[in-house]
Design an enzyme around this catalytic site. Structure first.
Site, PDB file in Angstrom:
ATOM      1  N   ARG A  10       2.974  -9.001   2.293  1.00 51.45           N
ATOM      2  CA  ARG A  10       1.924  -7.702   2.345  1.00 51.45           C
ATOM      3  C   ARG A  10       0.934  -7.945   3.325  1.00 51.45           C
ATOM      4  O   ARG A  10       0.559  -6.752   4.063  1.00 51.45           O
ATOM      5  CB  ARG A  10       1.404  -7.479   0.956  1.00 51.45           C
ATOM      6  CG  ARG A  10       0.909  -5.838   0.954  1.00 51.45           C
ATOM      7  CD  ARG A  10       0.523  -5.194  -0.445  1.00 51.45           C
ATOM      8  NE  ARG A  10      -0.461  -6.320  -1.087  1.00 51.45           N
ATOM      9  CZ  ARG A  10      -0.415  -6.862  -2.304  1.00 51.45           C
ATOM     10  NH1 ARG A  10       0.585  -6.591  -2.864  1.00 51.45           N
ATOM     11  NH2 ARG A  10      -1.391  -7.365  -2.647  1.00 51.45           N
ATOM     12  N   ASP A  16      -7.565   8.924  17.669  1.00 49.43           N
ATOM     13  CA  ASP A  16      -6.114   8.816  17.609  1.00 49.43           C
ATOM     14  C   ASP A  16      -5.625   8.861  19.146  1.00 49.43           C
ATOM     15  O   ASP A  16      -6.009   9.710  19.997  1.00 49.43           O
ATOM     16  CB  ASP A  16      -5.618  10.194  17.106  1.00 49.43           C
ATOM     17  CG  ASP A  16      -4.122  10.183  16.812  1.00 49.43           C
ATOM     18  OD1 ASP A  16      -3.313   9.733  17.937  1.00 49.43           O
ATOM     19  OD2 ASP A  16      -3.424  10.708  15.961  1.00 49.43           O
TER      20      ASP A  16
END
Ligand SMILES: *Cc1c(COP(=O)(O)O)cnc(C)c1O
Length: 388
Positions: free
Chosen positions: A54, A179
């Site tokens: 992970r 973004d």
């Protein structure tokens, strides 16, 4: 190194893999250690090295290294989608009672995240006019922790004065997250303009072939620990096969983007001259709001832009779009194939009002020949006019 060289070389070490050019895909959950001492030593640096699937594999780290170099940050965190990269970047730096500033032209799922989930966590969002520039200072409160930008907005394409906003934020101790998907990290250098966290939907241009979901957040050494810890705490792990596809996409992204830009501009200029078109929303065209900022801060454009048509009934728009042969109807963008969708910008803003009443479209110009794309749109306008 210049960007095309970074894209070609960073994130691979053939000598570590029998001379093979590309790093292999490591599939991993369990990682084993030879001794108790080494097992327990790895707990001291939970986000460093290969210690559990992970927290990343060598494939993940190769992808992160390449994106960080491209964006110009110290390090990057791979996430399973662009939206996951946005969510983790916000959650890492916001808690109950905090205030968040978000540009009104933001990608709709970012707005939904703030409006529903962050609000339920006690985090208040104020939306602001994307053209506000340094005026954002009036909206900063003592409890403001993050300002979130998207420039140009991926639906309406206004350019933001990122350095002016980031300067206000920095002076107030507020983190600027952006973004940066539209520039693909190629045409805008976020860290040179005061941004603290640059986020990309790698799903779009980095992967580039419409076949994987992937996100990435790039930031400084000062902030990356919190981003990594948050991603891990919420259980986000980018899949190694998808990181591989992201890395593979990066290798050809420079020339792909140059082609998307060239085709997008040809199609945009052709549309600008059409009688059915009110306005083309492409930051590289002088008619687009914020064009001067694009010229100042960006070194290029991708093939994603908008069009506002003159008033027409919806049946004309659907007649145009339903019959297109090369432009497919579908969400997302950044792949090799062209896409088009009708858009409804008036519904997705609260701080500003959308000034146009005509129908609007968003086009992603892919890698097809521009002449063929223009012919497809020309036939579309014939159907549009026949349906008026
Ligand atoms: C698509 C997109 C995202 C989200 O990326 P996913 O990988 O689809 O989650 C975020 N921002 C922008 C601007 C996008 O276009």
């Amino acid at each position: 190194m210049k960007k095309n060289t970074i894209l070609t070389h960073v994130g691979r070490r053939p000598q570590d893999h029998h001379g093979v050019v590309n790093p292999p895909v490591y599939h991993a959950s369990t990682v084993t250690f030879p001794t108790v001492a080494e097992l327990e030593a790895s707990d001291a640096t939970p986000f460093e090295g290969v210690r559990y699937g992970r927290t990343g594999t060598p494939t993940t780290f190769a992808f992160e290294e390449a994106v960080a170099a491209l964006e110009g940050g110290d390090g990057a965190v791979a996430l399973p989608s662009g939206l996951a990269a946005i969510a983790v970047s916000l959650l890492a730096f916001l808690k109950s009672g905090d205030h968040l500033l978000v540009a009104d032209n933001v990608y709709f799922p970012t707005r939904r995240l703030c409006r529903k989930y962050l609000a339920e966590f006690g985090i208040e969002t104020t939306y602001f006019d994307p053209l506000i520039g340094g005026g954002v200072a009036d909206l900063v409160r003592p409890e403001t922790k993050v300002v979130f930008l998207e420039s140009p907005g991926s639906l309406t394409f206004e350019m933001m004065d990122v350095p002016a906003i980031a300067e206000v934020a920095r002076a107030a101790g507020v983190i600027t997250a952006m973004d940066n998907t539209w520039s693909a990290g190629l045409y805008f250098k976020p860290f040179d303009h005061g941004v603290d966290i640059s986020i990309q939907a790698a799903t779009k241009f980095i992967v580039g072939h419409s076949d994987a979901m992937l996100g990435v957040a790039t930031t400084s050494n000062a902030l990356i620990g919190k981003v990594k810890a948050t991603a891990n705490a919420f259980g986000y792990a980018a899949a190694p096969d998808d990181c591989y596809l992201g890395l593979r996409g990066l290798r050809s992204m420079g020339p792909r983007l140059a082609r998307h830009e060239e085709t997008g501009l040809r199609v945009a200029r052709w549309l600008e001259a059409r009688p059915e078109v009110e306005l083309v929303l492409h930051p590289a065209l002088s008619s687009c709001p914020g064009h001067e900022i694009w010229k100042r801060d960006f070194t290029g454009a991708c093939g994603l832009f908008g069009v506002v048509l003159r008033d027409a009934p919806k049946r004309a728009v659907t007649a145009m779009l339903d019959g297109l042969e090369l432009f497919a109807l579908g969400y997302s963008w950044g792949g090799f194939e062209s896409l088009i969708i009708p858009t409804y910008p008036a519904k997705a803003r609260t701080a500003t009002t959308w000034p146009h009443s005509g129908p609007s479209l968003r086009l992603h110009c892919g890698l097809e020949d521009a002449d063929d794309l223009i012919a497809d749109l020309e036939q579309g306008f014939a159907r549009f006019n026949a349906a008026l």
